[in-house]
Write a protein that holds these residues in place. Structure first.
Motif, PDB file in Angstrom:
ATOM      1  N   PHE A  95       8.094  38.856  50.821  1.00 49.77           N
ATOM      2  CA  PHE A  95       7.276  38.066  51.733  1.00 49.77           C
ATOM      3  C   PHE A  95       6.292  38.953  52.487  1.00 49.77           C
ATOM      4  O   PHE A  95       6.621  40.077  52.881  1.00 49.77           O
ATOM      5  CB  PHE A  95       8.147  37.307  52.731  1.00 49.77           C
ATOM      6  N   ALA A  96       5.091  38.396  52.681  1.00 49.87           N
ATOM      7  CA  ALA A  96       4.068  39.091  53.463  1.00 49.87           C
ATOM      8  C   ALA A  96       3.933  38.485  54.857  1.00 49.87           C
ATOM      9  O   ALA A  96       3.232  39.046  55.703  1.00 49.87           O
ATOM     10  CB  ALA A  96       2.723  39.044  52.752  1.00 49.87           C
ATOM     11  N   VAL A  97       4.551  37.332  55.109  1.00 49.60           N
ATOM     12  CA  VAL A  97       4.481  36.657  56.413  1.00 49.60           C
ATOM     13  C   VAL A  97       5.879  36.176  56.778  1.00 49.60           C
ATOM     14  O   VAL A  97       6.780  36.129  55.945  1.00 49.60           O
ATOM     15  CB  VAL A  97       3.497  35.463  56.375  1.00 49.60           C
ATOM     16  N   ASP A  98       6.044  35.816  58.042  1.00 53.37           N
ATOM     17  CA  ASP A  98       7.307  35.278  58.531  1.00 53.37           C
ATOM     18  C   ASP A  98       7.170  33.785  58.791  1.00 53.37           C
ATOM     19  O   ASP A  98       6.056  33.252  58.871  1.00 53.37           O
ATOM     20  CB  ASP A  98       7.727  35.985  59.826  1.00 53.37           C
ATOM     21  N   ALA A  99       8.292  33.124  58.922  1.00 56.82           N
ATOM     22  CA  ALA A  99       8.285  31.693  59.232  1.00 56.82           C
ATOM     23  C   ALA A  99       7.641  31.452  60.591  1.00 56.82           C
ATOM     24  O   ALA A  99       7.896  32.178  61.563  1.00 56.82           O
ATOM     25  CB  ALA A  99       9.715  31.145  59.218  1.00 56.82           C
ATOM     26  N   GLY A 100       6.775  30.435  60.661  1.00 57.72           N
ATOM     27  CA  GLY A 100       6.079  30.117  61.902  1.00 57.72           C
ATOM     28  C   GLY A 100       4.761  30.844  62.077  1.00 57.72           C
ATOM     29  O   GLY A 100       4.057  30.591  63.057  1.00 57.72           O
ATOM     30  N   ALA A 101       4.423  31.726  61.142  1.00 55.06           N
ATOM     31  CA  ALA A 101       3.164  32.468  61.260  1.00 55.06           C
ATOM     32  C   ALA A 101       1.992  31.558  60.924  1.00 55.06           C
ATOM     33  O   ALA A 101       2.071  30.719  60.033  1.00 55.06           O
ATOM     34  CB  ALA A 101       3.183  33.679  60.332  1.00 55.06           C
ATOM     35  N   GLN A 102       0.910  31.736  61.634  1.00 56.16           N
ATOM     36  CA  GLN A 102      -0.308  30.971  61.366  1.00 56.16           C
ATOM     37  C   GLN A 102      -1.107  31.689  60.284  1.00 56.16           C
ATOM     38  O   GLN A 102      -1.355  32.895  60.368  1.00 56.16           O
ATOM     39  CB  GLN A 102      -1.139  30.833  62.636  1.00 56.16           C
ATOM     40  N   VAL A 103      -1.488  30.962  59.251  1.00 55.22           N
ATOM     41  CA  VAL A 103      -2.150  31.572  58.100  1.00 55.22           C
ATOM     42  C   VAL A 103      -3.436  30.818  57.800  1.00 55.22           C
ATOM     43  O   VAL A 103      -3.628  29.674  58.228  1.00 55.22           O
ATOM     44  CB  VAL A 103      -1.228  31.544  56.855  1.00 55.22           C
ATOM     45  N   GLN A 104      -4.302  31.482  57.058  1.00 59.68           N
ATOM     46  CA  GLN A 104      -5.562  30.897  56.615  1.00 59.68           C
ATOM     47  C   GLN A 104      -5.487  30.591  55.128  1.00 59.68           C
ATOM     48  O   GLN A 104      -4.633  31.125  54.415  1.00 59.68           O
ATOM     49  CB  GLN A 104      -6.726  31.863  56.899  1.00 59.68           C
ATOM     50  N   GLN A 105      -6.380  29.732  54.692  1.00 62.23           N
ATOM     51  CA  GLN A 105      -6.406  29.368  53.281  1.00 62.23           C
ATOM     52  C   GLN A 105      -6.668  30.599  52.414  1.00 62.23           C
ATOM     53  O   GLN A 105      -7.481  31.464  52.770  1.00 62.23           O
ATOM     54  CB  GLN A 105      -7.479  28.308  53.040  1.00 62.23           C
ATOM     55  N   LEU A 242       1.671  34.565  45.773  1.00 65.82           N
ATOM     56  CA  LEU A 242       1.594  33.242  46.390  1.00 65.82           C
ATOM     57  C   LEU A 242       0.597  33.276  47.542  1.00 65.82           C
ATOM     58  O   LEU A 242       0.715  34.103  48.455  1.00 65.82           O
ATOM     59  CB  LEU A 242       2.974  32.812  46.894  1.00 65.82           C
ATOM     60  N   ARG A 243      -0.384  32.365  47.499  1.00 69.48           N
ATOM     61  CA  ARG A 243      -1.416  32.284  48.525  1.00 69.48           C
ATOM     62  C   ARG A 243      -1.361  30.922  49.203  1.00 69.48           C
ATOM     63  O   ARG A 243      -0.941  29.924  48.597  1.00 69.48           O
ATOM     64  CB  ARG A 243      -2.802  32.519  47.922  1.00 69.48           C
ATOM     65  N   SER A 244      -1.792  30.882  50.437  1.00 69.70           N
ATOM     66  CA  SER A 244      -1.756  29.639  51.210  1.00 69.70           C
ATOM     67  C   SER A 244      -2.826  28.684  50.695  1.00 69.70           C
ATOM     68  O   SER A 244      -4.002  29.041  50.623  1.00 69.70           O
ATOM     69  CB  SER A 244      -1.977  29.920  52.692  1.00 69.70           C
ATOM     70  N   PRO A 245      -2.461  27.441  50.344  1.00 75.42           N
ATOM     71  CA  PRO A 245      -3.467  26.479  49.870  1.00 75.42           C
ATOM     72  C   PRO A 245      -4.295  25.856  50.987  1.00 75.42           C
ATOM     73  O   PRO A 245      -5.352  25.301  50.729  1.00 75.42           O
ATOM     74  CB  PRO A 245      -2.620  25.417  49.158  1.00 75.42           C
ATOM     75  N   VAL A 246      -3.808  25.937  52.234  1.00 76.36           N
ATOM     76  CA  VAL A 246      -4.503  25.318  53.362  1.00 76.36           C
ATOM     77  C   VAL A 246      -4.380  26.218  54.581  1.00 76.36           C
ATOM     78  O   VAL A 246      -3.589  27.170  54.605  1.00 76.36           O
ATOM     79  CB  VAL A 246      -3.914  23.924  53.698  1.00 76.36           C
ATOM     80  N   ASN A 247      -5.152  25.893  55.596  1.00 73.14           N
ATOM     81  CA  ASN A 247      -4.978  26.522  56.894  1.00 73.14           C
ATOM     82  C   ASN A 247      -3.823  25.838  57.616  1.00 73.14           C
ATOM     83  O   ASN A 247      -3.775  24.608  57.693  1.00 73.14           O
ATOM     84  CB  ASN A 247      -6.247  26.401  57.742  1.00 73.14           C
ATOM     85  N   GLY A 248      -2.898  26.607  58.149  1.00 73.87           N
ATOM     86  CA  GLY A 248      -1.768  25.979  58.814  1.00 73.87           C
ATOM     87  C   GLY A 248      -0.753  26.995  59.285  1.00 73.87           C
ATOM     88  O   GLY A 248      -1.082  28.144  59.584  1.00 73.87           O
ATOM     89  N   ILE A 249       0.497  26.540  59.330  1.00 72.70           N
ATOM     90  CA  ILE A 249       1.606  27.355  59.806  1.00 72.70           C
ATOM     91  C   ILE A 249       2.679  27.390  58.729  1.00 72.70           C
ATOM     92  O   ILE A 249       2.987  26.372  58.103  1.00 72.70           O
ATOM     93  CB  ILE A 249       2.180  26.788  61.121  1.00 72.70           C
TER      94      ILE A 249
END
Length: 423
Positions: A95-105, A242-249
């Motif tokens: 994992f590159a992020v933790d749960a609850g982290a705000q990420v960009q698309q 794995l990349r974030s498909p949307v802006n979110g948390i």
């Protein structure tokens, strides 16, 4: 001797008139008036089959106006866009992020180390390179064969030219009787043979060209197929990141870091907090009355926001039907996921309808009996009801505007025709 009497001391009194007849007359008048006034009460009391205090009843007046058939339910705020990411192959997750982290698309969330898939990609890339080299070799061979065929055609053409020249020499020699008939015929045969050789050389060259073109095309198709296979494997290898498909948390992580994952295993979810919908649980008794596209109203922070029923489940679970409500405009700020809001679904709107406040009397009389209140008495009346809303019920027959009826439960009357209402 004369005795003196008491006549000198006497006083003549005027006799009083008796008032007894007046008292009797007043009493008679009072009783008559009281009887007249109490006659309706006594009549009602005598005809009443039950008596109920007013404090135990709830009354409502029949009115006429716009009837809105609605349904009030508790809705749960959910994210309209909440994609869940799955493992594309077997491997080790990082994992590159933790749960609850705000990420960009398109931000990297995790990566999967899959030696098997990576090795397969390298093998197919090597096979693609080999097939490309084979295609180049066939093209070189086609060029060589093209030169050989051209050489054969040119040599046949030279032989044809020489045979034609010998034929012309033989014609002149035969005319001057220099050569024999046999030599003359031989010159003709040689010319015909040269022509056939030339024609066959051209046809052989054309067939070789077609055969070589077919071989090259077949090899090219194999290269194309292998290229697609390599591209597909490359796509799978790229999906290992794995990349974030949307802006979110980032939602909860389904697996631990550095653990082994299998193909199609859930990894994590990303919640888009910019788009919210409401998930409503509707009692199955209203399922047949609902339809996609119905208007709804959502209450939030003392304000009412317009919305629309956008989805409706075709199946019933736990005596409920699940639906989705979407805000007609931009969702109000301050919403939180899993927050509960009161939602009103507007199922029907009827103008100029006779209606009364909804109450327990509908269940007591199955919507066919009502007690109309007038002058302290309640009279049993047959009615006909129609559509029912959260607060009102439509009256089709049996009542008139302005009538006052008992809307509380009427089971306590035991079906009495007349009920006296006491203060």
């Amino acid at each position: 001797m004369m005795i003196t009497d008491t006549s000198g001391q006497d006083v003549r009194l005027t006799p009083r008139k008796s008032r007894k007849p007046l008292y009797v007359l007043a009493a008679v008048l009072l009783l008559t008036t009281t009887g007249i006034l109490l006659m309706p009460t006594l009549s009602n009391w005598s005809s009443a089959q039950a008596s109920v205090p007013l404090q135990r009843l709830r009354l409502a007046q029949v009115t006429q106006g716009d009837f809105v058939r609605d349904l009030s339910v508790q809705a749960q705020v959910v994210a309209a866009v909440s994609p869940r990411l799955y493992s594309p192959a077997q491997g080790t997750i990082s994992f590159a992020v933790d749960a609850g982290a705000q990420v960009q698309q398109h931000q990297v969330l995790a990566s999967i180390d899959s030696p098997e898939l990576t090795n397969e990609l390298k093998q197919e890339e090597s096979s693609l390179q080999k097939q490309k080299m084979e295609l180049d070799r066939k093209r070189i061979q086609a060029k060589i064969q093209h030169l050989e065929n051209q050489k054969s055609v040119d040599m046949a053409k030279v032989a044809l030219t020489a045979a034609d020249r010998e034929k012309r020499r033989a014609d002149k020699a035969y005319q001057s009787s220099t050569i024999s008939q046999i030599d003359f015929e031989k010159a003709q045969d040689d010319l015909q043979n040269a022509r056939l050789v030339y024609q066959h050389a051209i046809q052989d060259a054309e067939l070789d060209e077609e055969s070589l073109a077919f071989d090259i095309q077949s090899q090219q198709l194999q290269v194309n197929r292998q290229t697609l296979l390599v591209a597909e494997l490359q796509r799978k290898v790229d999906e290992l990141t794995l990349r974030s498909p949307v802006n979110g948390i980032v939602g909860n992580l389904a697996v631990q870091d550095k653990n082994q994952v299998t193909r199609h295993q859930a990894i994590l979810s990303v919640v888009d907090l910019s788009q919210f919908e409401l998930e409503v649980a509707i009692p199955e008794s209203y399922a047949d009355d609902l339809a996609i596209g119905m208007d709804a109203q959502v209450s939030f922070n003392g304000e009412t926001h317009p919305a629309t029923l956008v989805t409706l489940s075709p199946e019933i679970e736990n005596n409920q039907v699940t639906g989705r409500v979407r805000f007609a405009t931009t969702a109000p700020s301050g919403l939180r996921q899993n927050q509960r809001l009161t939602t009103r679904i507007l199922m029907e709107n009827k103008p100029n309808v006779l209606m009364v406040q909804r109450g327990q009397f509908l269940e007591s009389g199955n919507g066919r009996i009502a007690y109309v209140v007038k002058d302290g008495m309640a009279r049993r009346q047959r009615i006909e009801t129609g559509a029912r809303s959260l607060s009102n019920v439509e009256i089709l027959a049996g009542l008139s505007p302005g009538d006052t009826i008992i809307v509380s439960g009427t089971d306590q009357f035991d079906g009495a025709q007349w009920v006296q209402i006491t203060q």
